[in-house]
Design a protein around this motif. Structure first.
Motif, PDB file in Angstrom:
ATOM      1  N   HIS A  97       0.802  -1.223   0.000  1.00  0.00           N
ATOM      2  CA  HIS A  97       0.000   0.000   0.000  1.00  0.00           C
ATOM      3  C   HIS A  97       0.842   1.283   0.000  1.00  0.00           C
ATOM      4  O   HIS A  97       0.300   2.383   0.071  1.00  0.00           O
ATOM      5  N   ILE A  98       2.132   1.152  -0.097  1.00  0.00           N
ATOM      6  CA  ILE A  98       3.013   2.313   0.038  1.00  0.00           C
ATOM      7  C   ILE A  98       2.914   3.230  -1.189  1.00  0.00           C
ATOM      8  O   ILE A  98       2.621   2.770  -2.303  1.00  0.00           O
ATOM      9  N   THR A  99       3.132   4.512  -0.983  1.00  0.00           N
ATOM     10  CA  THR A  99       3.021   5.493  -2.063  1.00  0.00           C
ATOM     11  C   THR A  99       4.142   5.325  -3.085  1.00  0.00           C
ATOM     12  O   THR A  99       5.321   5.332  -2.727  1.00  0.00           O
ATOM     13  N   ALA A 100       3.757   5.186  -4.344  1.00  0.00           N
ATOM     14  CA  ALA A 100       4.729   5.053  -5.423  1.00  0.00           C
ATOM     15  C   ALA A 100       5.119   6.429  -5.950  1.00  0.00           C
ATOM     16  O   ALA A 100       4.335   7.386  -5.875  1.00  0.00           O
ATOM     17  N   PRO A 101       6.325   6.562  -6.510  1.00  0.00           N
ATOM     18  CA  PRO A 101       6.729   7.843  -7.096  1.00  0.00           C
ATOM     19  C   PRO A 101       6.042   8.066  -8.434  1.00  0.00           C
ATOM     20  O   PRO A 101       5.594   7.111  -9.075  1.00  0.00           O
ATOM     21  N   GLU A 102       5.958   9.310  -8.864  1.00  0.00           N
ATOM     22  CA  GLU A 102       5.396   9.605 -10.183  1.00  0.00           C
ATOM     23  C   GLU A 102       6.366   9.203 -11.282  1.00  0.00           C
ATOM     24  O   GLU A 102       5.958   8.884 -12.398  1.00  0.00           O
ATOM     25  N   ALA A 103       7.653   9.255 -10.949  1.00  0.00           N
ATOM     26  CA  ALA A 103       8.687   8.874 -11.909  1.00  0.00           C
ATOM     27  C   ALA A 103       9.906   8.385 -11.135  1.00  0.00           C
ATOM     28  O   ALA A 103      10.073   8.691  -9.953  1.00  0.00           O
ATOM     29  N   GLY A 104      10.756   7.628 -11.818  1.00  0.00           N
ATOM     30  CA  GLY A 104      11.980   7.179 -11.186  1.00  0.00           C
ATOM     31  C   GLY A 104      11.740   6.070 -10.173  1.00  0.00           C
ATOM     32  O   GLY A 104      10.718   5.388 -10.174  1.00  0.00           O
ATOM     33  N   ILE A 105      12.711   5.901  -9.296  1.00  0.00           N
ATOM     34  CA  ILE A 105      12.681   4.852  -8.270  1.00  0.00           C
ATOM     35  C   ILE A 105      12.746   5.518  -6.907  1.00  0.00           C
ATOM     36  O   ILE A 105      13.550   6.432  -6.689  1.00  0.00           O
ATOM     37  N   ARG A 106      11.884   5.092  -6.004  1.00  0.00           N
ATOM     38  CA  ARG A 106      11.914   5.604  -4.631  1.00  0.00           C
ATOM     39  C   ARG A 106      12.237   4.448  -3.686  1.00  0.00           C
ATOM     40  O   ARG A 106      11.685   3.351  -3.823  1.00  0.00           O
ATOM     41  N   VAL A 107      13.128   4.714  -2.744  1.00  0.00           N
ATOM     42  CA  VAL A 107      13.523   3.686  -1.786  1.00  0.00           C
ATOM     43  C   VAL A 107      13.211   4.158  -0.374  1.00  0.00           C
ATOM     44  O   VAL A 107      13.664   5.221   0.048  1.00  0.00           O
ATOM     45  N   TYR A 108      12.414   3.369   0.320  1.00  0.00           N
ATOM     46  CA  TYR A 108      12.113   3.620   1.723  1.00  0.00           C
ATOM     47  C   TYR A 108      13.052   2.749   2.562  1.00  0.00           C
ATOM     48  O   TYR A 108      13.057   1.522   2.425  1.00  0.00           O
ATOM     49  N   PHE A 109      13.829   3.379   3.428  1.00  0.00           N
ATOM     50  CA  PHE A 109      14.747   2.644   4.293  1.00  0.00           C
ATOM     51  C   PHE A 109      14.144   2.538   5.691  1.00  0.00           C
ATOM     52  O   PHE A 109      13.770   3.548   6.301  1.00  0.00           O
ATOM     53  N   LEU A 110      14.071   1.318   6.189  1.00  0.00           N
ATOM     54  CA  LEU A 110      13.468   1.080   7.493  1.00  0.00           C
ATOM     55  C   LEU A 110      14.369   0.179   8.338  1.00  0.00           C
ATOM     56  O   LEU A 110      15.149  -0.619   7.810  1.00  0.00           O
ATOM     57  N   GLU A 111      14.221   0.318   9.645  1.00  0.00           N
ATOM     58  CA  GLU A 111      14.874  -0.590  10.576  1.00  0.00           C
ATOM     59  C   GLU A 111      13.813  -1.561  11.086  1.00  0.00           C
ATOM     60  O   GLU A 111      12.803  -1.145  11.650  1.00  0.00           O
ATOM     61  N   VAL A 112      14.028  -2.855  10.830  1.00  0.00           N
ATOM     62  CA  VAL A 112      13.157  -3.899  11.355  1.00  0.00           C
ATOM     63  C   VAL A 112      13.820  -4.424  12.624  1.00  0.00           C
ATOM     64  O   VAL A 112      15.009  -4.767  12.613  1.00  0.00           O
ATOM     65  N   TYR A 113      13.072  -4.493  13.714  1.00  0.00           N
ATOM     66  CA  TYR A 113      13.697  -4.833  14.994  1.00  0.00           C
ATOM     67  C   TYR A 113      12.755  -5.649  15.863  1.00  0.00           C
ATOM     68  O   TYR A 113      11.554  -5.761  15.589  1.00  0.00           O
ATOM     69  N   GLY A 114      13.315  -6.201  16.940  1.00  0.00           N
ATOM     70  CA  GLY A 114      12.535  -7.056  17.818  1.00  0.00           C
ATOM     71  C   GLY A 114      12.644  -8.506  17.408  1.00  0.00           C
ATOM     72  O   GLY A 114      13.548  -8.907  16.657  1.00  0.00           O
TER      73      GLY A 114
END
Length: 253
Positions: A97-114
């Protein structure tokens, strides 16, 4: 239109990796030294979460790839996912469900923990709960993928990726209901300590315990903080264990 199915995945993996981040105080063989990363203007402090670095690489048509720090693990529509560190299980619903860019490539960086993600998981949970926090977003021109592999790596580590500003990052987090790494405050650069002892005290004052506990069963010890300018042109990390180690070794001399 970018077609994920015909992209060079080796190039995509390299171009979308998170670059190396310097320690605030220069470090040599585990020991902190006096020189620091230089900051100017306002400096935002955020908690550095001790988990595993993950990424969601998103394309304009809504296709996406989920990856760890080093490798790509899953693409939208795949029947089989690499189960490494539970990253795909933790992020797949968000990626859908994450928002896509109108153009190009978008990278969401997250820390997964626990859970059992790292040895530090017990700081955040006593029930093996798992969580994630967004800490950076970058935009990439697809033409970078046409470069030789070595050139892509050099481009990435020399600041070639276009990171979003603090305001843009906050807006994307709100738009997608993604929790950010906790903001601990904003300070003029001249108020950030430059001495080793002073910086250790600064860490303890502003982050005495983690702000991302997943339940009441964790021990609550934080890893450290990340310092960044509002435009993200300067960034560095300061970890409690680096200062503790430095002072312990100094005391033995």
């Amino acid at each position: 239109m970018i077609n994920l199915r015909v992209l060079n995945l080796t190039s995509l993996n390299s171009a979308t990796k998170y670059p190396s981040i310097s320690t605030y105080h220069e470090i040599d063989r585990g020991i902190l030294l006096d020189p620091t990363v230089l900051f100017d203007g306002e400096v935002v402090l955020t908690e550095k979460v001790d988990g595993t670095n993950a990424r969601i690489v998103v394309f304009p048509n809504g296709d996406y790839v989920i990856g760890s720090r080093k490798e790509l693990l899953y693409a939208r529509g795949d029947l089989i996912a690499n189960p490494a560190l539970g990253i795909v299980d933790a992020l797949r619903d968000l990626a859908d469900h994450i928002t896509a860019p109108e153009a190009g490539i978008r990278v969401y960086f997250l820390e997964v923990y626990g859970s059992d993600v790292t040895k530090a998981s017990g700081e955040y949970t006593g029930t093996k709960a798992v969580g994630y926090r967004l800490f950076d977003v970058v935009s990439i021109d697809p033409s970078v993928l046409d470069l030789p592999d070595e050139a892509i790596s050099t481009w990435r580590e020399s600041g070639g990726q276009s990171f979003h500003t603090e305001q843009e990052l906050t807006e994307l987090a709100e738009q997608n209901a993604i929790p950010l790494t906790p903001r601990l405050g904003s300070f003029p650069a001249h108020e950030i300590p430059t001495g080793l002892q002073e910086m250790q005290e600064f860490l303890t004052k502003h982050l005495p315990t983690t702000r991302v506990a997943l339940d009441d069963g964790g021990t609550g010890r934080p890893e450290g903080i990340v310092l960044r300018t509002l435009d993200r042109t300067a960034i560095a990390k300061a970890r409690f264990e680096d200062y503790t180690r430095t002072f312990k070794r100094a005391a033995r001399r």
